[in-house]
Write a protein that holds these residues in place. Structure first.
Motif, short mmCIF file in Angstrom:
data_model
loop_
_atom_site.label_atom_id
_atom_site.label_comp_id
_atom_site.label_asym_id
_atom_site.label_seq_id
_atom_site.Cartn_x
_atom_site.Cartn_y
_atom_site.Cartn_z
N SER A 1 26.49 43.50 42.57
CA SER A 1 25.92 42.18 43.22
C SER A 1 27.08 40.99 43.15
N LEU A 2 27.85 41.04 42.24
CA LEU A 2 28.99 40.10 41.94
C LEU A 2 29.81 40.18 43.24
N PRO A 3 30.23 39.00 43.67
CA PRO A 3 31.22 39.07 45.08
C PRO A 3 32.60 39.26 44.20
N GLN A 4 33.53 39.80 45.15
CA GLN A 4 34.74 40.20 44.83
C GLN A 4 35.46 38.67 44.51
N LEU A 5 36.54 38.73 43.66
CA LEU A 5 37.48 37.63 43.40
C LEU A 5 38.20 37.34 44.39
N LYS A 6 38.53 35.96 44.77
CA LYS A 6 39.50 35.52 45.64
C LYS A 6 40.58 35.11 45.08
N MET A 7 41.90 35.17 45.68
CA MET A 7 43.23 34.49 45.36
C MET A 7 43.45 34.02 46.40
N ARG A 8 44.39 32.65 46.35
CA ARG A 8 45.11 32.06 47.28
C ARG A 8 46.54 31.69 47.08
N ARG A 9 47.51 31.68 48.14
CA ARG A 9 48.56 31.33 47.97
C ARG A 9 48.85 30.00 48.98
N ASP A 10 48.82 28.92 48.42
CA ASP A 10 48.89 27.74 49.16
C ASP A 10 49.96 27.48 50.52
N ASN A 11 51.24 28.48 50.25
CA ASN A 11 52.18 28.07 51.30
C ASN A 11 52.88 29.35 51.44
N ASN B 1 41.10 39.09 48.57
CA ASN B 1 40.11 39.50 47.70
C ASN B 1 40.40 40.74 46.83
N THR B 2 39.99 40.51 45.49
CA THR B 2 40.35 41.70 44.61
C THR B 2 39.04 41.84 43.66
N ASP B 3 39.31 42.89 42.62
CA ASP B 3 38.22 43.38 41.73
C ASP B 3 38.88 43.02 40.30
N ASP B 4 37.72 42.78 39.52
CA ASP B 4 38.01 42.75 38.00
C ASP B 4 38.73 43.79 37.56
N TRP B 5 38.52 44.81 37.81
CA TRP B 5 39.26 45.92 37.20
C TRP B 5 40.65 46.30 37.69
N ARG B 6 41.19 45.57 38.76
CA ARG B 6 42.20 45.88 39.44
C ARG B 6 43.48 45.05 38.59
N LEU B 7 43.54 45.24 37.21
CA LEU B 7 44.27 44.61 36.56
C LEU B 7 45.78 44.58 37.13
N PRO B 8 46.51 45.70 37.29
CA PRO B 8 47.92 45.72 37.75
C PRO B 8 47.93 44.91 38.94
N ALA B 9 47.22 44.97 40.00
CA ALA B 9 47.13 44.31 41.21
C ALA B 9 46.90 42.77 40.90
N VAL B 10 46.14 42.47 40.28
CA VAL B 10 46.09 41.08 40.13
C VAL B 10 47.22 40.63 39.33
N LYS B 11 47.99 41.19 38.45
CA LYS B 11 49.02 40.78 37.73
C LYS B 11 50.35 40.57 38.93
N SER B 12 50.46 41.61 39.97
CA SER B 12 51.39 41.62 40.88
C SER B 12 50.95 40.29 41.84
N TYR B 13 49.59 40.14 42.20
CA TYR B 13 49.55 38.94 42.96
C TYR B 13 49.72 37.58 42.28
N LEU B 14 49.51 37.32 40.89
CA LEU B 14 49.81 36.31 40.06
C LEU B 14 51.48 36.12 40.09
N THR B 15 52.10 37.01 40.09
CA THR B 15 53.67 37.13 40.32
C THR B 15 54.17 36.74 41.83
N ALA B 16 53.28 37.08 42.67
CA ALA B 16 53.66 36.64 44.06
C ALA B 16 53.02 35.22 44.56
#
Length: 179
Positions: free
Chosen positions: A4-14, A137-152
């Motif tokens: 029921s929880l919505p996916q997490l959202k990430m943004r890159r401003d430019n 959009n991403t999910d809590d359990w996708r830690l390697p993906a989240v890490k790569s998004y943060l790096t980007a």
């Protein structure tokens, strides 16, 4: 977390200072070709949804009026697609916010930097197309993906009351202190 929880959202401003496209040895980046549907289903299965069929794939992806073959990327290994991502937009006429969409790799090819490569390829494509910002959009359990998004240079964008707490947990698991 419960569905029921919505996916997490990430943004890159430019789209400045984009990550460099560095293709690991033995891999090739190419765009969609007719007949890729079954391979795309294999890559998505269990990574992005499940019970993918070629028909469902054509309906959800290729059959969508927003689909552009040149914006769907595959990374191949020995000519076999092993990872994929799409440069997407909810409204292709409005070139403000692009989306990094449907990112996945076969389990046997994970941990080789393909997610980082896909991010770079899709971000560069969105910039080429004239977009100014990018979300995903991403999910809590996708830690390697989240890490790569943060790096980007993507940042968490809390848009639901559950998000701040969930982000706190993820960053803690990744050993990243909040800025």
């Amino acid at each position: 977390p419960p569905q029921s929880l919505p996916q997490l959202k990430m943004r890159r401003d430019n789209l400045d200072n984009l990550p460099e496209i560095m293709v690991p040895e033995g891999y090739v980046v190419r765009t969609y070709q007719p007949g890729d549907e079954a391979a795309w289903c294999d890559i998505m299965e269990g990574n992005v949804g499940s019970n993918w069929t070629v028909e469902k794939c054509r309906e959800k992806m290729m059959g969508d009026p927003r689909f552009q073959p040149d914006n769907l990327f595959f990374i191949t290994h020995n000519d076999q697609p092993v990872a994929s991502a799409c440069a997407w937009s909810d409204d292709p006429k409005n070139k403000i916010v692009g989306i990094v969409h449907m990112v996945a790799a076969l389990e046997s090819h994970r941990g080789r930097g393909l997610g980082t490569l896909l991010n770079a390829v899709v971000l560069n494509r969105l910039k080429e197309l004239g977009y100014q910002q990018v979300t995903l959009n991403t999910d809590d359990w996708r830690l390697p993906a989240v890490k790569s998004y943060l790096t980007a240079d993507f940042r968490p964008e809390p848009i639901h009351e559950s998000h701040p707490h969930r982000w706190e947990n993820i960053l803690k698991q990744l050993g990243i202190s909040e800025e």
